[in-house]
Design a protein around this motif. Structure first.
Motif, PDB file in Angstrom:
ATOM      1  N   GLY A  17      -0.013  -6.942 -14.590  1.00 43.72           N
ATOM      2  CA  GLY A  17       1.076  -7.841 -14.239  1.00 43.72           C
ATOM      3  C   GLY A  17       1.569  -7.762 -12.804  1.00 43.72           C
ATOM      4  N   ASN A  18       0.925  -6.962 -11.949  1.00 46.52           N
ATOM      5  CA  ASN A  18       1.335  -6.885 -10.545  1.00 46.52           C
ATOM      6  C   ASN A  18       0.525  -7.881  -9.709  1.00 46.52           C
ATOM      7  OD1 ASN A  18       3.163  -4.740 -11.007  1.00 46.52           O
ATOM      8  ND2 ASN A  18       1.491  -3.260 -10.957  1.00 46.52           N
ATOM      9  N   PRO A  19       1.166  -8.543  -8.740  1.00 45.57           N
ATOM     10  CA  PRO A  19       0.478  -9.608  -7.985  1.00 45.57           C
ATOM     11  C   PRO A  19      -0.452  -9.079  -6.898  1.00 45.57           C
ATOM     12  CG  PRO A  19       2.714  -9.399  -7.189  1.00 45.57           C
ATOM     13  CD  PRO A  19       2.596  -8.444  -8.346  1.00 45.57           C
ATOM     14  N   ILE A  20      -1.393  -8.216  -7.296  1.00 50.38           N
ATOM     15  CA  ILE A  20      -2.391  -7.686  -6.364  1.00 50.38           C
ATOM     16  C   ILE A  20      -3.440  -8.763  -6.119  1.00 50.38           C
ATOM     17  CG2 ILE A  20      -4.217  -5.946  -6.119  1.00 50.38           C
ATOM     18  CD1 ILE A  20      -2.466  -4.107  -7.891  1.00 50.38           C
ATOM     19  N   LEU A  61      -2.572   2.649  -5.693  1.00 47.00           N
ATOM     20  CA  LEU A  61      -1.835   1.483  -5.202  1.00 47.00           C
ATOM     21  C   LEU A  61      -0.370   1.550  -5.633  1.00 47.00           C
ATOM     22  CD1 LEU A  61      -4.434  -1.401  -5.688  1.00 47.00           C
ATOM     23  CD2 LEU A  61      -4.015   0.034  -3.676  1.00 47.00           C
ATOM     24  N   ASP A  62      -0.126   1.996  -6.855  1.00 47.21           N
ATOM     25  CA  ASP A  62       1.263   2.155  -7.304  1.00 47.21           C
ATOM     26  C   ASP A  62       1.996   3.175  -6.436  1.00 47.21           C
ATOM     27  OD1 ASP A  62       0.982   0.303  -9.345  1.00 47.21           O
ATOM     28  OD2 ASP A  62       0.606   1.800 -10.909  1.00 47.21           O
ATOM     29  N   PHE A  63       1.297   4.232  -6.046  1.00 48.71           N
ATOM     30  CA  PHE A  63       1.932   5.254  -5.202  1.00 48.71           C
ATOM     31  C   PHE A  63       2.273   4.672  -3.831  1.00 48.71           C
ATOM     32  CE2 PHE A  63       2.192   8.947  -2.441  1.00 48.71           C
ATOM     33  CZ  PHE A  63       2.927   9.837  -3.213  1.00 48.71           C
ATOM     34  N   LEU A  64       1.370   3.908  -3.253  1.00 51.33           N
ATOM     35  CA  LEU A  64       1.614   3.294  -1.941  1.00 51.33           C
ATOM     36  C   LEU A  64       2.730   2.257  -2.013  1.00 51.33           C
ATOM     37  CD1 LEU A  64      -2.098   2.835  -0.823  1.00 51.33           C
ATOM     38  CD2 LEU A  64      -0.463   4.456   0.154  1.00 51.33           C
ATOM     39  N   HIS A  65       2.951   1.709  -3.191  1.00 55.41           N
ATOM     40  CA  HIS A  65       3.990   0.686  -3.386  1.00 55.41           C
ATOM     41  C   HIS A  65       5.389   1.285  -3.435  1.00 55.41           C
ATOM     42  CE1 HIS A  65       5.910  -2.955  -4.894  1.00 55.41           C
ATOM     43  NE2 HIS A  65       6.367  -2.287  -5.939  1.00 55.41           N
ATOM     44  N   ARG A  66       5.499   2.565  -3.739  1.00 55.38           N
ATOM     45  CA  ARG A  66       6.812   3.193  -3.893  1.00 55.38           C
ATOM     46  C   ARG A  66       7.672   3.003  -2.641  1.00 55.38           C
ATOM     47  NH1 ARG A  66       7.011   8.378  -7.469  1.00 55.38           N
ATOM     48  NH2 ARG A  66       8.862   8.699  -6.172  1.00 55.38           N
ATOM     49  N   GLU A  67       8.964   2.812  -2.865  1.00 59.51           N
ATOM     50  CA  GLU A  67       9.882   2.653  -1.732  1.00 59.51           C
ATOM     51  C   GLU A  67       9.963   3.904  -0.882  1.00 59.51           C
ATOM     52  OE1 GLU A  67      13.729   1.296  -2.813  1.00 59.51           O
ATOM     53  OE2 GLU A  67      13.021  -0.574  -3.711  1.00 59.51           O
ATOM     54  N   ASP A  68       9.766   5.082  -1.492  1.00 59.20           N
ATOM     55  CA  ASP A  68       9.886   6.327  -0.744  1.00 59.20           C
ATOM     56  C   ASP A  68       8.554   6.817  -0.185  1.00 59.20           C
ATOM     57  OD1 ASP A  68       8.796   7.002  -3.170  1.00 59.20           O
ATOM     58  OD2 ASP A  68      10.340   8.455  -3.729  1.00 59.20           O
ATOM     59  N   THR A  69       7.503   5.964  -0.240  1.00 59.82           N
ATOM     60  CA  THR A  69       6.236   6.297   0.431  1.00 59.82           C
ATOM     61  C   THR A  69       5.960   5.202   1.472  1.00 59.82           C
ATOM     62  OG1 THR A  69       4.868   5.213  -1.283  1.00 59.82           O
ATOM     63  CG2 THR A  69       5.381   7.554  -1.592  1.00 59.82           C
ATOM     64  N   CYS A  70       4.979   4.359   1.219  1.00 59.87           N
ATOM     65  CA  CYS A  70       4.654   3.292   2.185  1.00 59.87           C
ATOM     66  C   CYS A  70       5.499   2.036   1.993  1.00 59.87           C
ATOM     67  CB  CYS A  70       3.181   2.909   2.063  1.00 59.87           C
ATOM     68  SG  CYS A  70       2.053   3.983   2.942  1.00 59.87           S
ATOM     69  N   ASN A  71       6.106   1.912   0.808  1.00 60.21           N
ATOM     70  CA  ASN A  71       6.872   0.706   0.493  1.00 60.21           C
ATOM     71  C   ASN A  71       6.029  -0.549   0.735  1.00 60.21           C
ATOM     72  OD1 ASN A  71       9.132  -0.707  -0.396  1.00 60.21           O
ATOM     73  ND2 ASN A  71      10.016  -0.862   1.650  1.00 60.21           N
ATOM     74  N   MET A  72       4.780  -0.484   0.327  1.00 57.93           N
ATOM     75  CA  MET A  72       3.832  -1.571   0.557  1.00 57.93           C
ATOM     76  C   MET A  72       3.871  -2.574  -0.591  1.00 57.93           C
ATOM     77  SD  MET A  72      -0.290  -1.302   1.291  1.00 57.93           S
ATOM     78  CE  MET A  72      -0.072  -0.017   2.527  1.00 57.93           C
ATOM     79  N   SER A  73       4.000  -3.834  -0.258  1.00 59.13           N
ATOM     80  CA  SER A  73       4.037  -4.881  -1.272  1.00 59.13           C
ATOM     81  C   SER A  73       2.686  -4.995  -1.977  1.00 59.13           C
ATOM     82  CB  SER A  73       4.390  -6.220  -0.617  1.00 59.13           C
ATOM     83  OG  SER A  73       4.173  -7.289  -1.520  1.00 59.13           O
ATOM     84  N   TYR A  74       2.718  -5.259  -3.279  1.00 57.81           N
ATOM     85  CA  TYR A  74       1.469  -5.506  -4.000  1.00 57.81           C
ATOM     86  C   TYR A  74       0.730  -6.707  -3.415  1.00 57.81           C
ATOM     87  CZ  TYR A  74       2.765  -2.239  -7.748  1.00 57.81           C
ATOM     88  OH  TYR A  74       3.089  -1.111  -8.464  1.00 57.81           O
ATOM     89  N   ARG A  75       1.478  -7.638  -2.835  1.00 59.94           N
ATOM     90  CA  ARG A  75       0.865  -8.823  -2.233  1.00 59.94           C
ATOM     91  C   ARG A  75       0.090  -8.483  -0.962  1.00 59.94           C
ATOM     92  NH1 ARG A  75       3.007 -13.607  -4.444  1.00 59.94           N
ATOM     93  NH2 ARG A  75       4.666 -13.200  -5.942  1.00 59.94           N
TER      94      ARG A  75
END
Length: 351
Positions: free
Chosen positions: A210-213, A176-190
């Protein structure tokens, strides 16, 4: 040969330099993989033939190595389900769903499952192993590759396929952290959801992150003996303790908890069950997702009538519980978790 999928850019740079490639090639390949969803080195047009030859000799890219064993598409064109053959011979399911707000993917976190929920096909033969972070990310990117021609990509991910995510916590969070990266999917934790049967240590670890998953709890019953019969995990983590841990997570993250409640005819769908569920969830930051059971022939559970489902929903709403009936997607394509994999395995055994 080393697989490079879902590695951080810094690690990719080190590998490329060690292989005799220029450091900047790592950034180019990274962009091809995660921004363009291209996994074949020969299709990366800004690489030299010499560099492509080195890449092909030394590295593999996981999505390019996966075998699609089975594919099912719903008649309405809104749902696609893949059974993916992994390089080690195991298989997992992943599902793409097209909503009015975009595309979501339901990913698996384990090969099989050890929770042994009575109504679920995922755990019919137990868990074989955890998936790696790369194997979880690859489920999303296989669909990104397919959506590329439409100029679209997956915007939401739900860790709700086969397996118990909290028993593979590190790999799930790494994915999930990898998908959140701006240079990958830039997917919001929300836009990410983890669904658990109620593994309390995992819920607490998620709170510490501490991430709003989003957190979804597979509840399915609020009578202790019935929930234990349906979900053996209730012995180790009683649902009242799970509710407490979930409420703590909700307060810490600011996210509403979703309680998944599968409706099984004659088991947990009575007005009394609806009132009891309301009592447990009253005044909590919670919503209920009612799921009329997808029949799993091996387990012998039936689907409640439409009238019974609507009655259950009305009682929750009367008691001011935010509740909806899950929109059915893919009912005609073995929609239940693990169903396609179980069917495929049975066919292989009969050969």
């Amino acid at each position: 040969m080393q697989d490079i999928f879902a590695l951080p850019i810094e690690e990719l740079q080190d590998l490329f330099v060690a292989a005799g490639l220029k450091k900047f090639r790592a950034k180019q390949v990274f962009q091809w993989l995660y921004q363009k969803s291209v996994f074949d080195f020969t299709a990366m047009h800004n690489l030299s033939k010499a560099d492509i030859a080195v890449l092909q000799e030394k590295f593999t890219v996981l999505p390019h190595s996966l075998e699609i064993l089975r594919e099912q598409n719903s008649s309405d064109g809104m749902t696609s389900k893949l059974l993916l053959g992994l390089p080690d011979g195991n298989s997992v399911e992943t599902v793409l769903m097209h909503h009015d707000y975009g595309y979501s993917v339901c990913v698996s976190s384990q090969v099989g499952c050890d929770m042994h929920c009575a109504f679920c096909a995922s755990g019919l033969k137990g868990a074989v192993r955890n998936l790696t972070a790369a194997e979880i990310v690859a489920q999303v990117y296989l669909f990104n590759e397919r959506l590329r021609e439409q100029g679209a990509m997956v915007s939401r991910v739900v860790v709700m396929g086969s397996g118990e995510p909290m028993l593979n916590f590190d790999s799930v969070l790494q994915a999930l952290d990898f998908l959140h990266r701006e240079d990958t999917c830039n997917m919001s934790y929300r836009n990410m959801t983890i669904s658990t049967c109620g593994i309390i240590p995992g819920i607490k670890r998620l709170e510490e992150q501490g991430n709003p998953i989003n957190l979804a709890i597979s509840l399915h019953a609020v009578k202790n003996e019935l929930r234990t019969a349906l979900m053996p995990v209730n012995k180790g983590y009683p649902f009242v303790d799970v509710l407490t841990a979930a409420e703590s997570y909700s307060k810490a993250s600011g996210r509403q908890i979703t309680y998944e409640y599968i409706l099984l005819k004659g088991k947990n769908d009575s007005p009394q069950d609806a009132e009891l569920l309301s009592n447990y969830l009253r005044y909590k930051q919670a919503s209920v997702n009612l799921i009329p059971a997808n029949p799993v022939p091996e387990q012998g559970f039936e689907r409640p009538s439409k009238a019974a489902v609507e009655r259950f929903l009305r009682i929750l709403q009367k008691n001011r519980i935010n509740a909806t009936v899950r929109k059915e997607m893919g009912k005609d394509i073995d929609a239940a978790c693990g169903q396609l994999r179980a069917k495929f395995a049975k066919e292989q055994e009969q050969k």
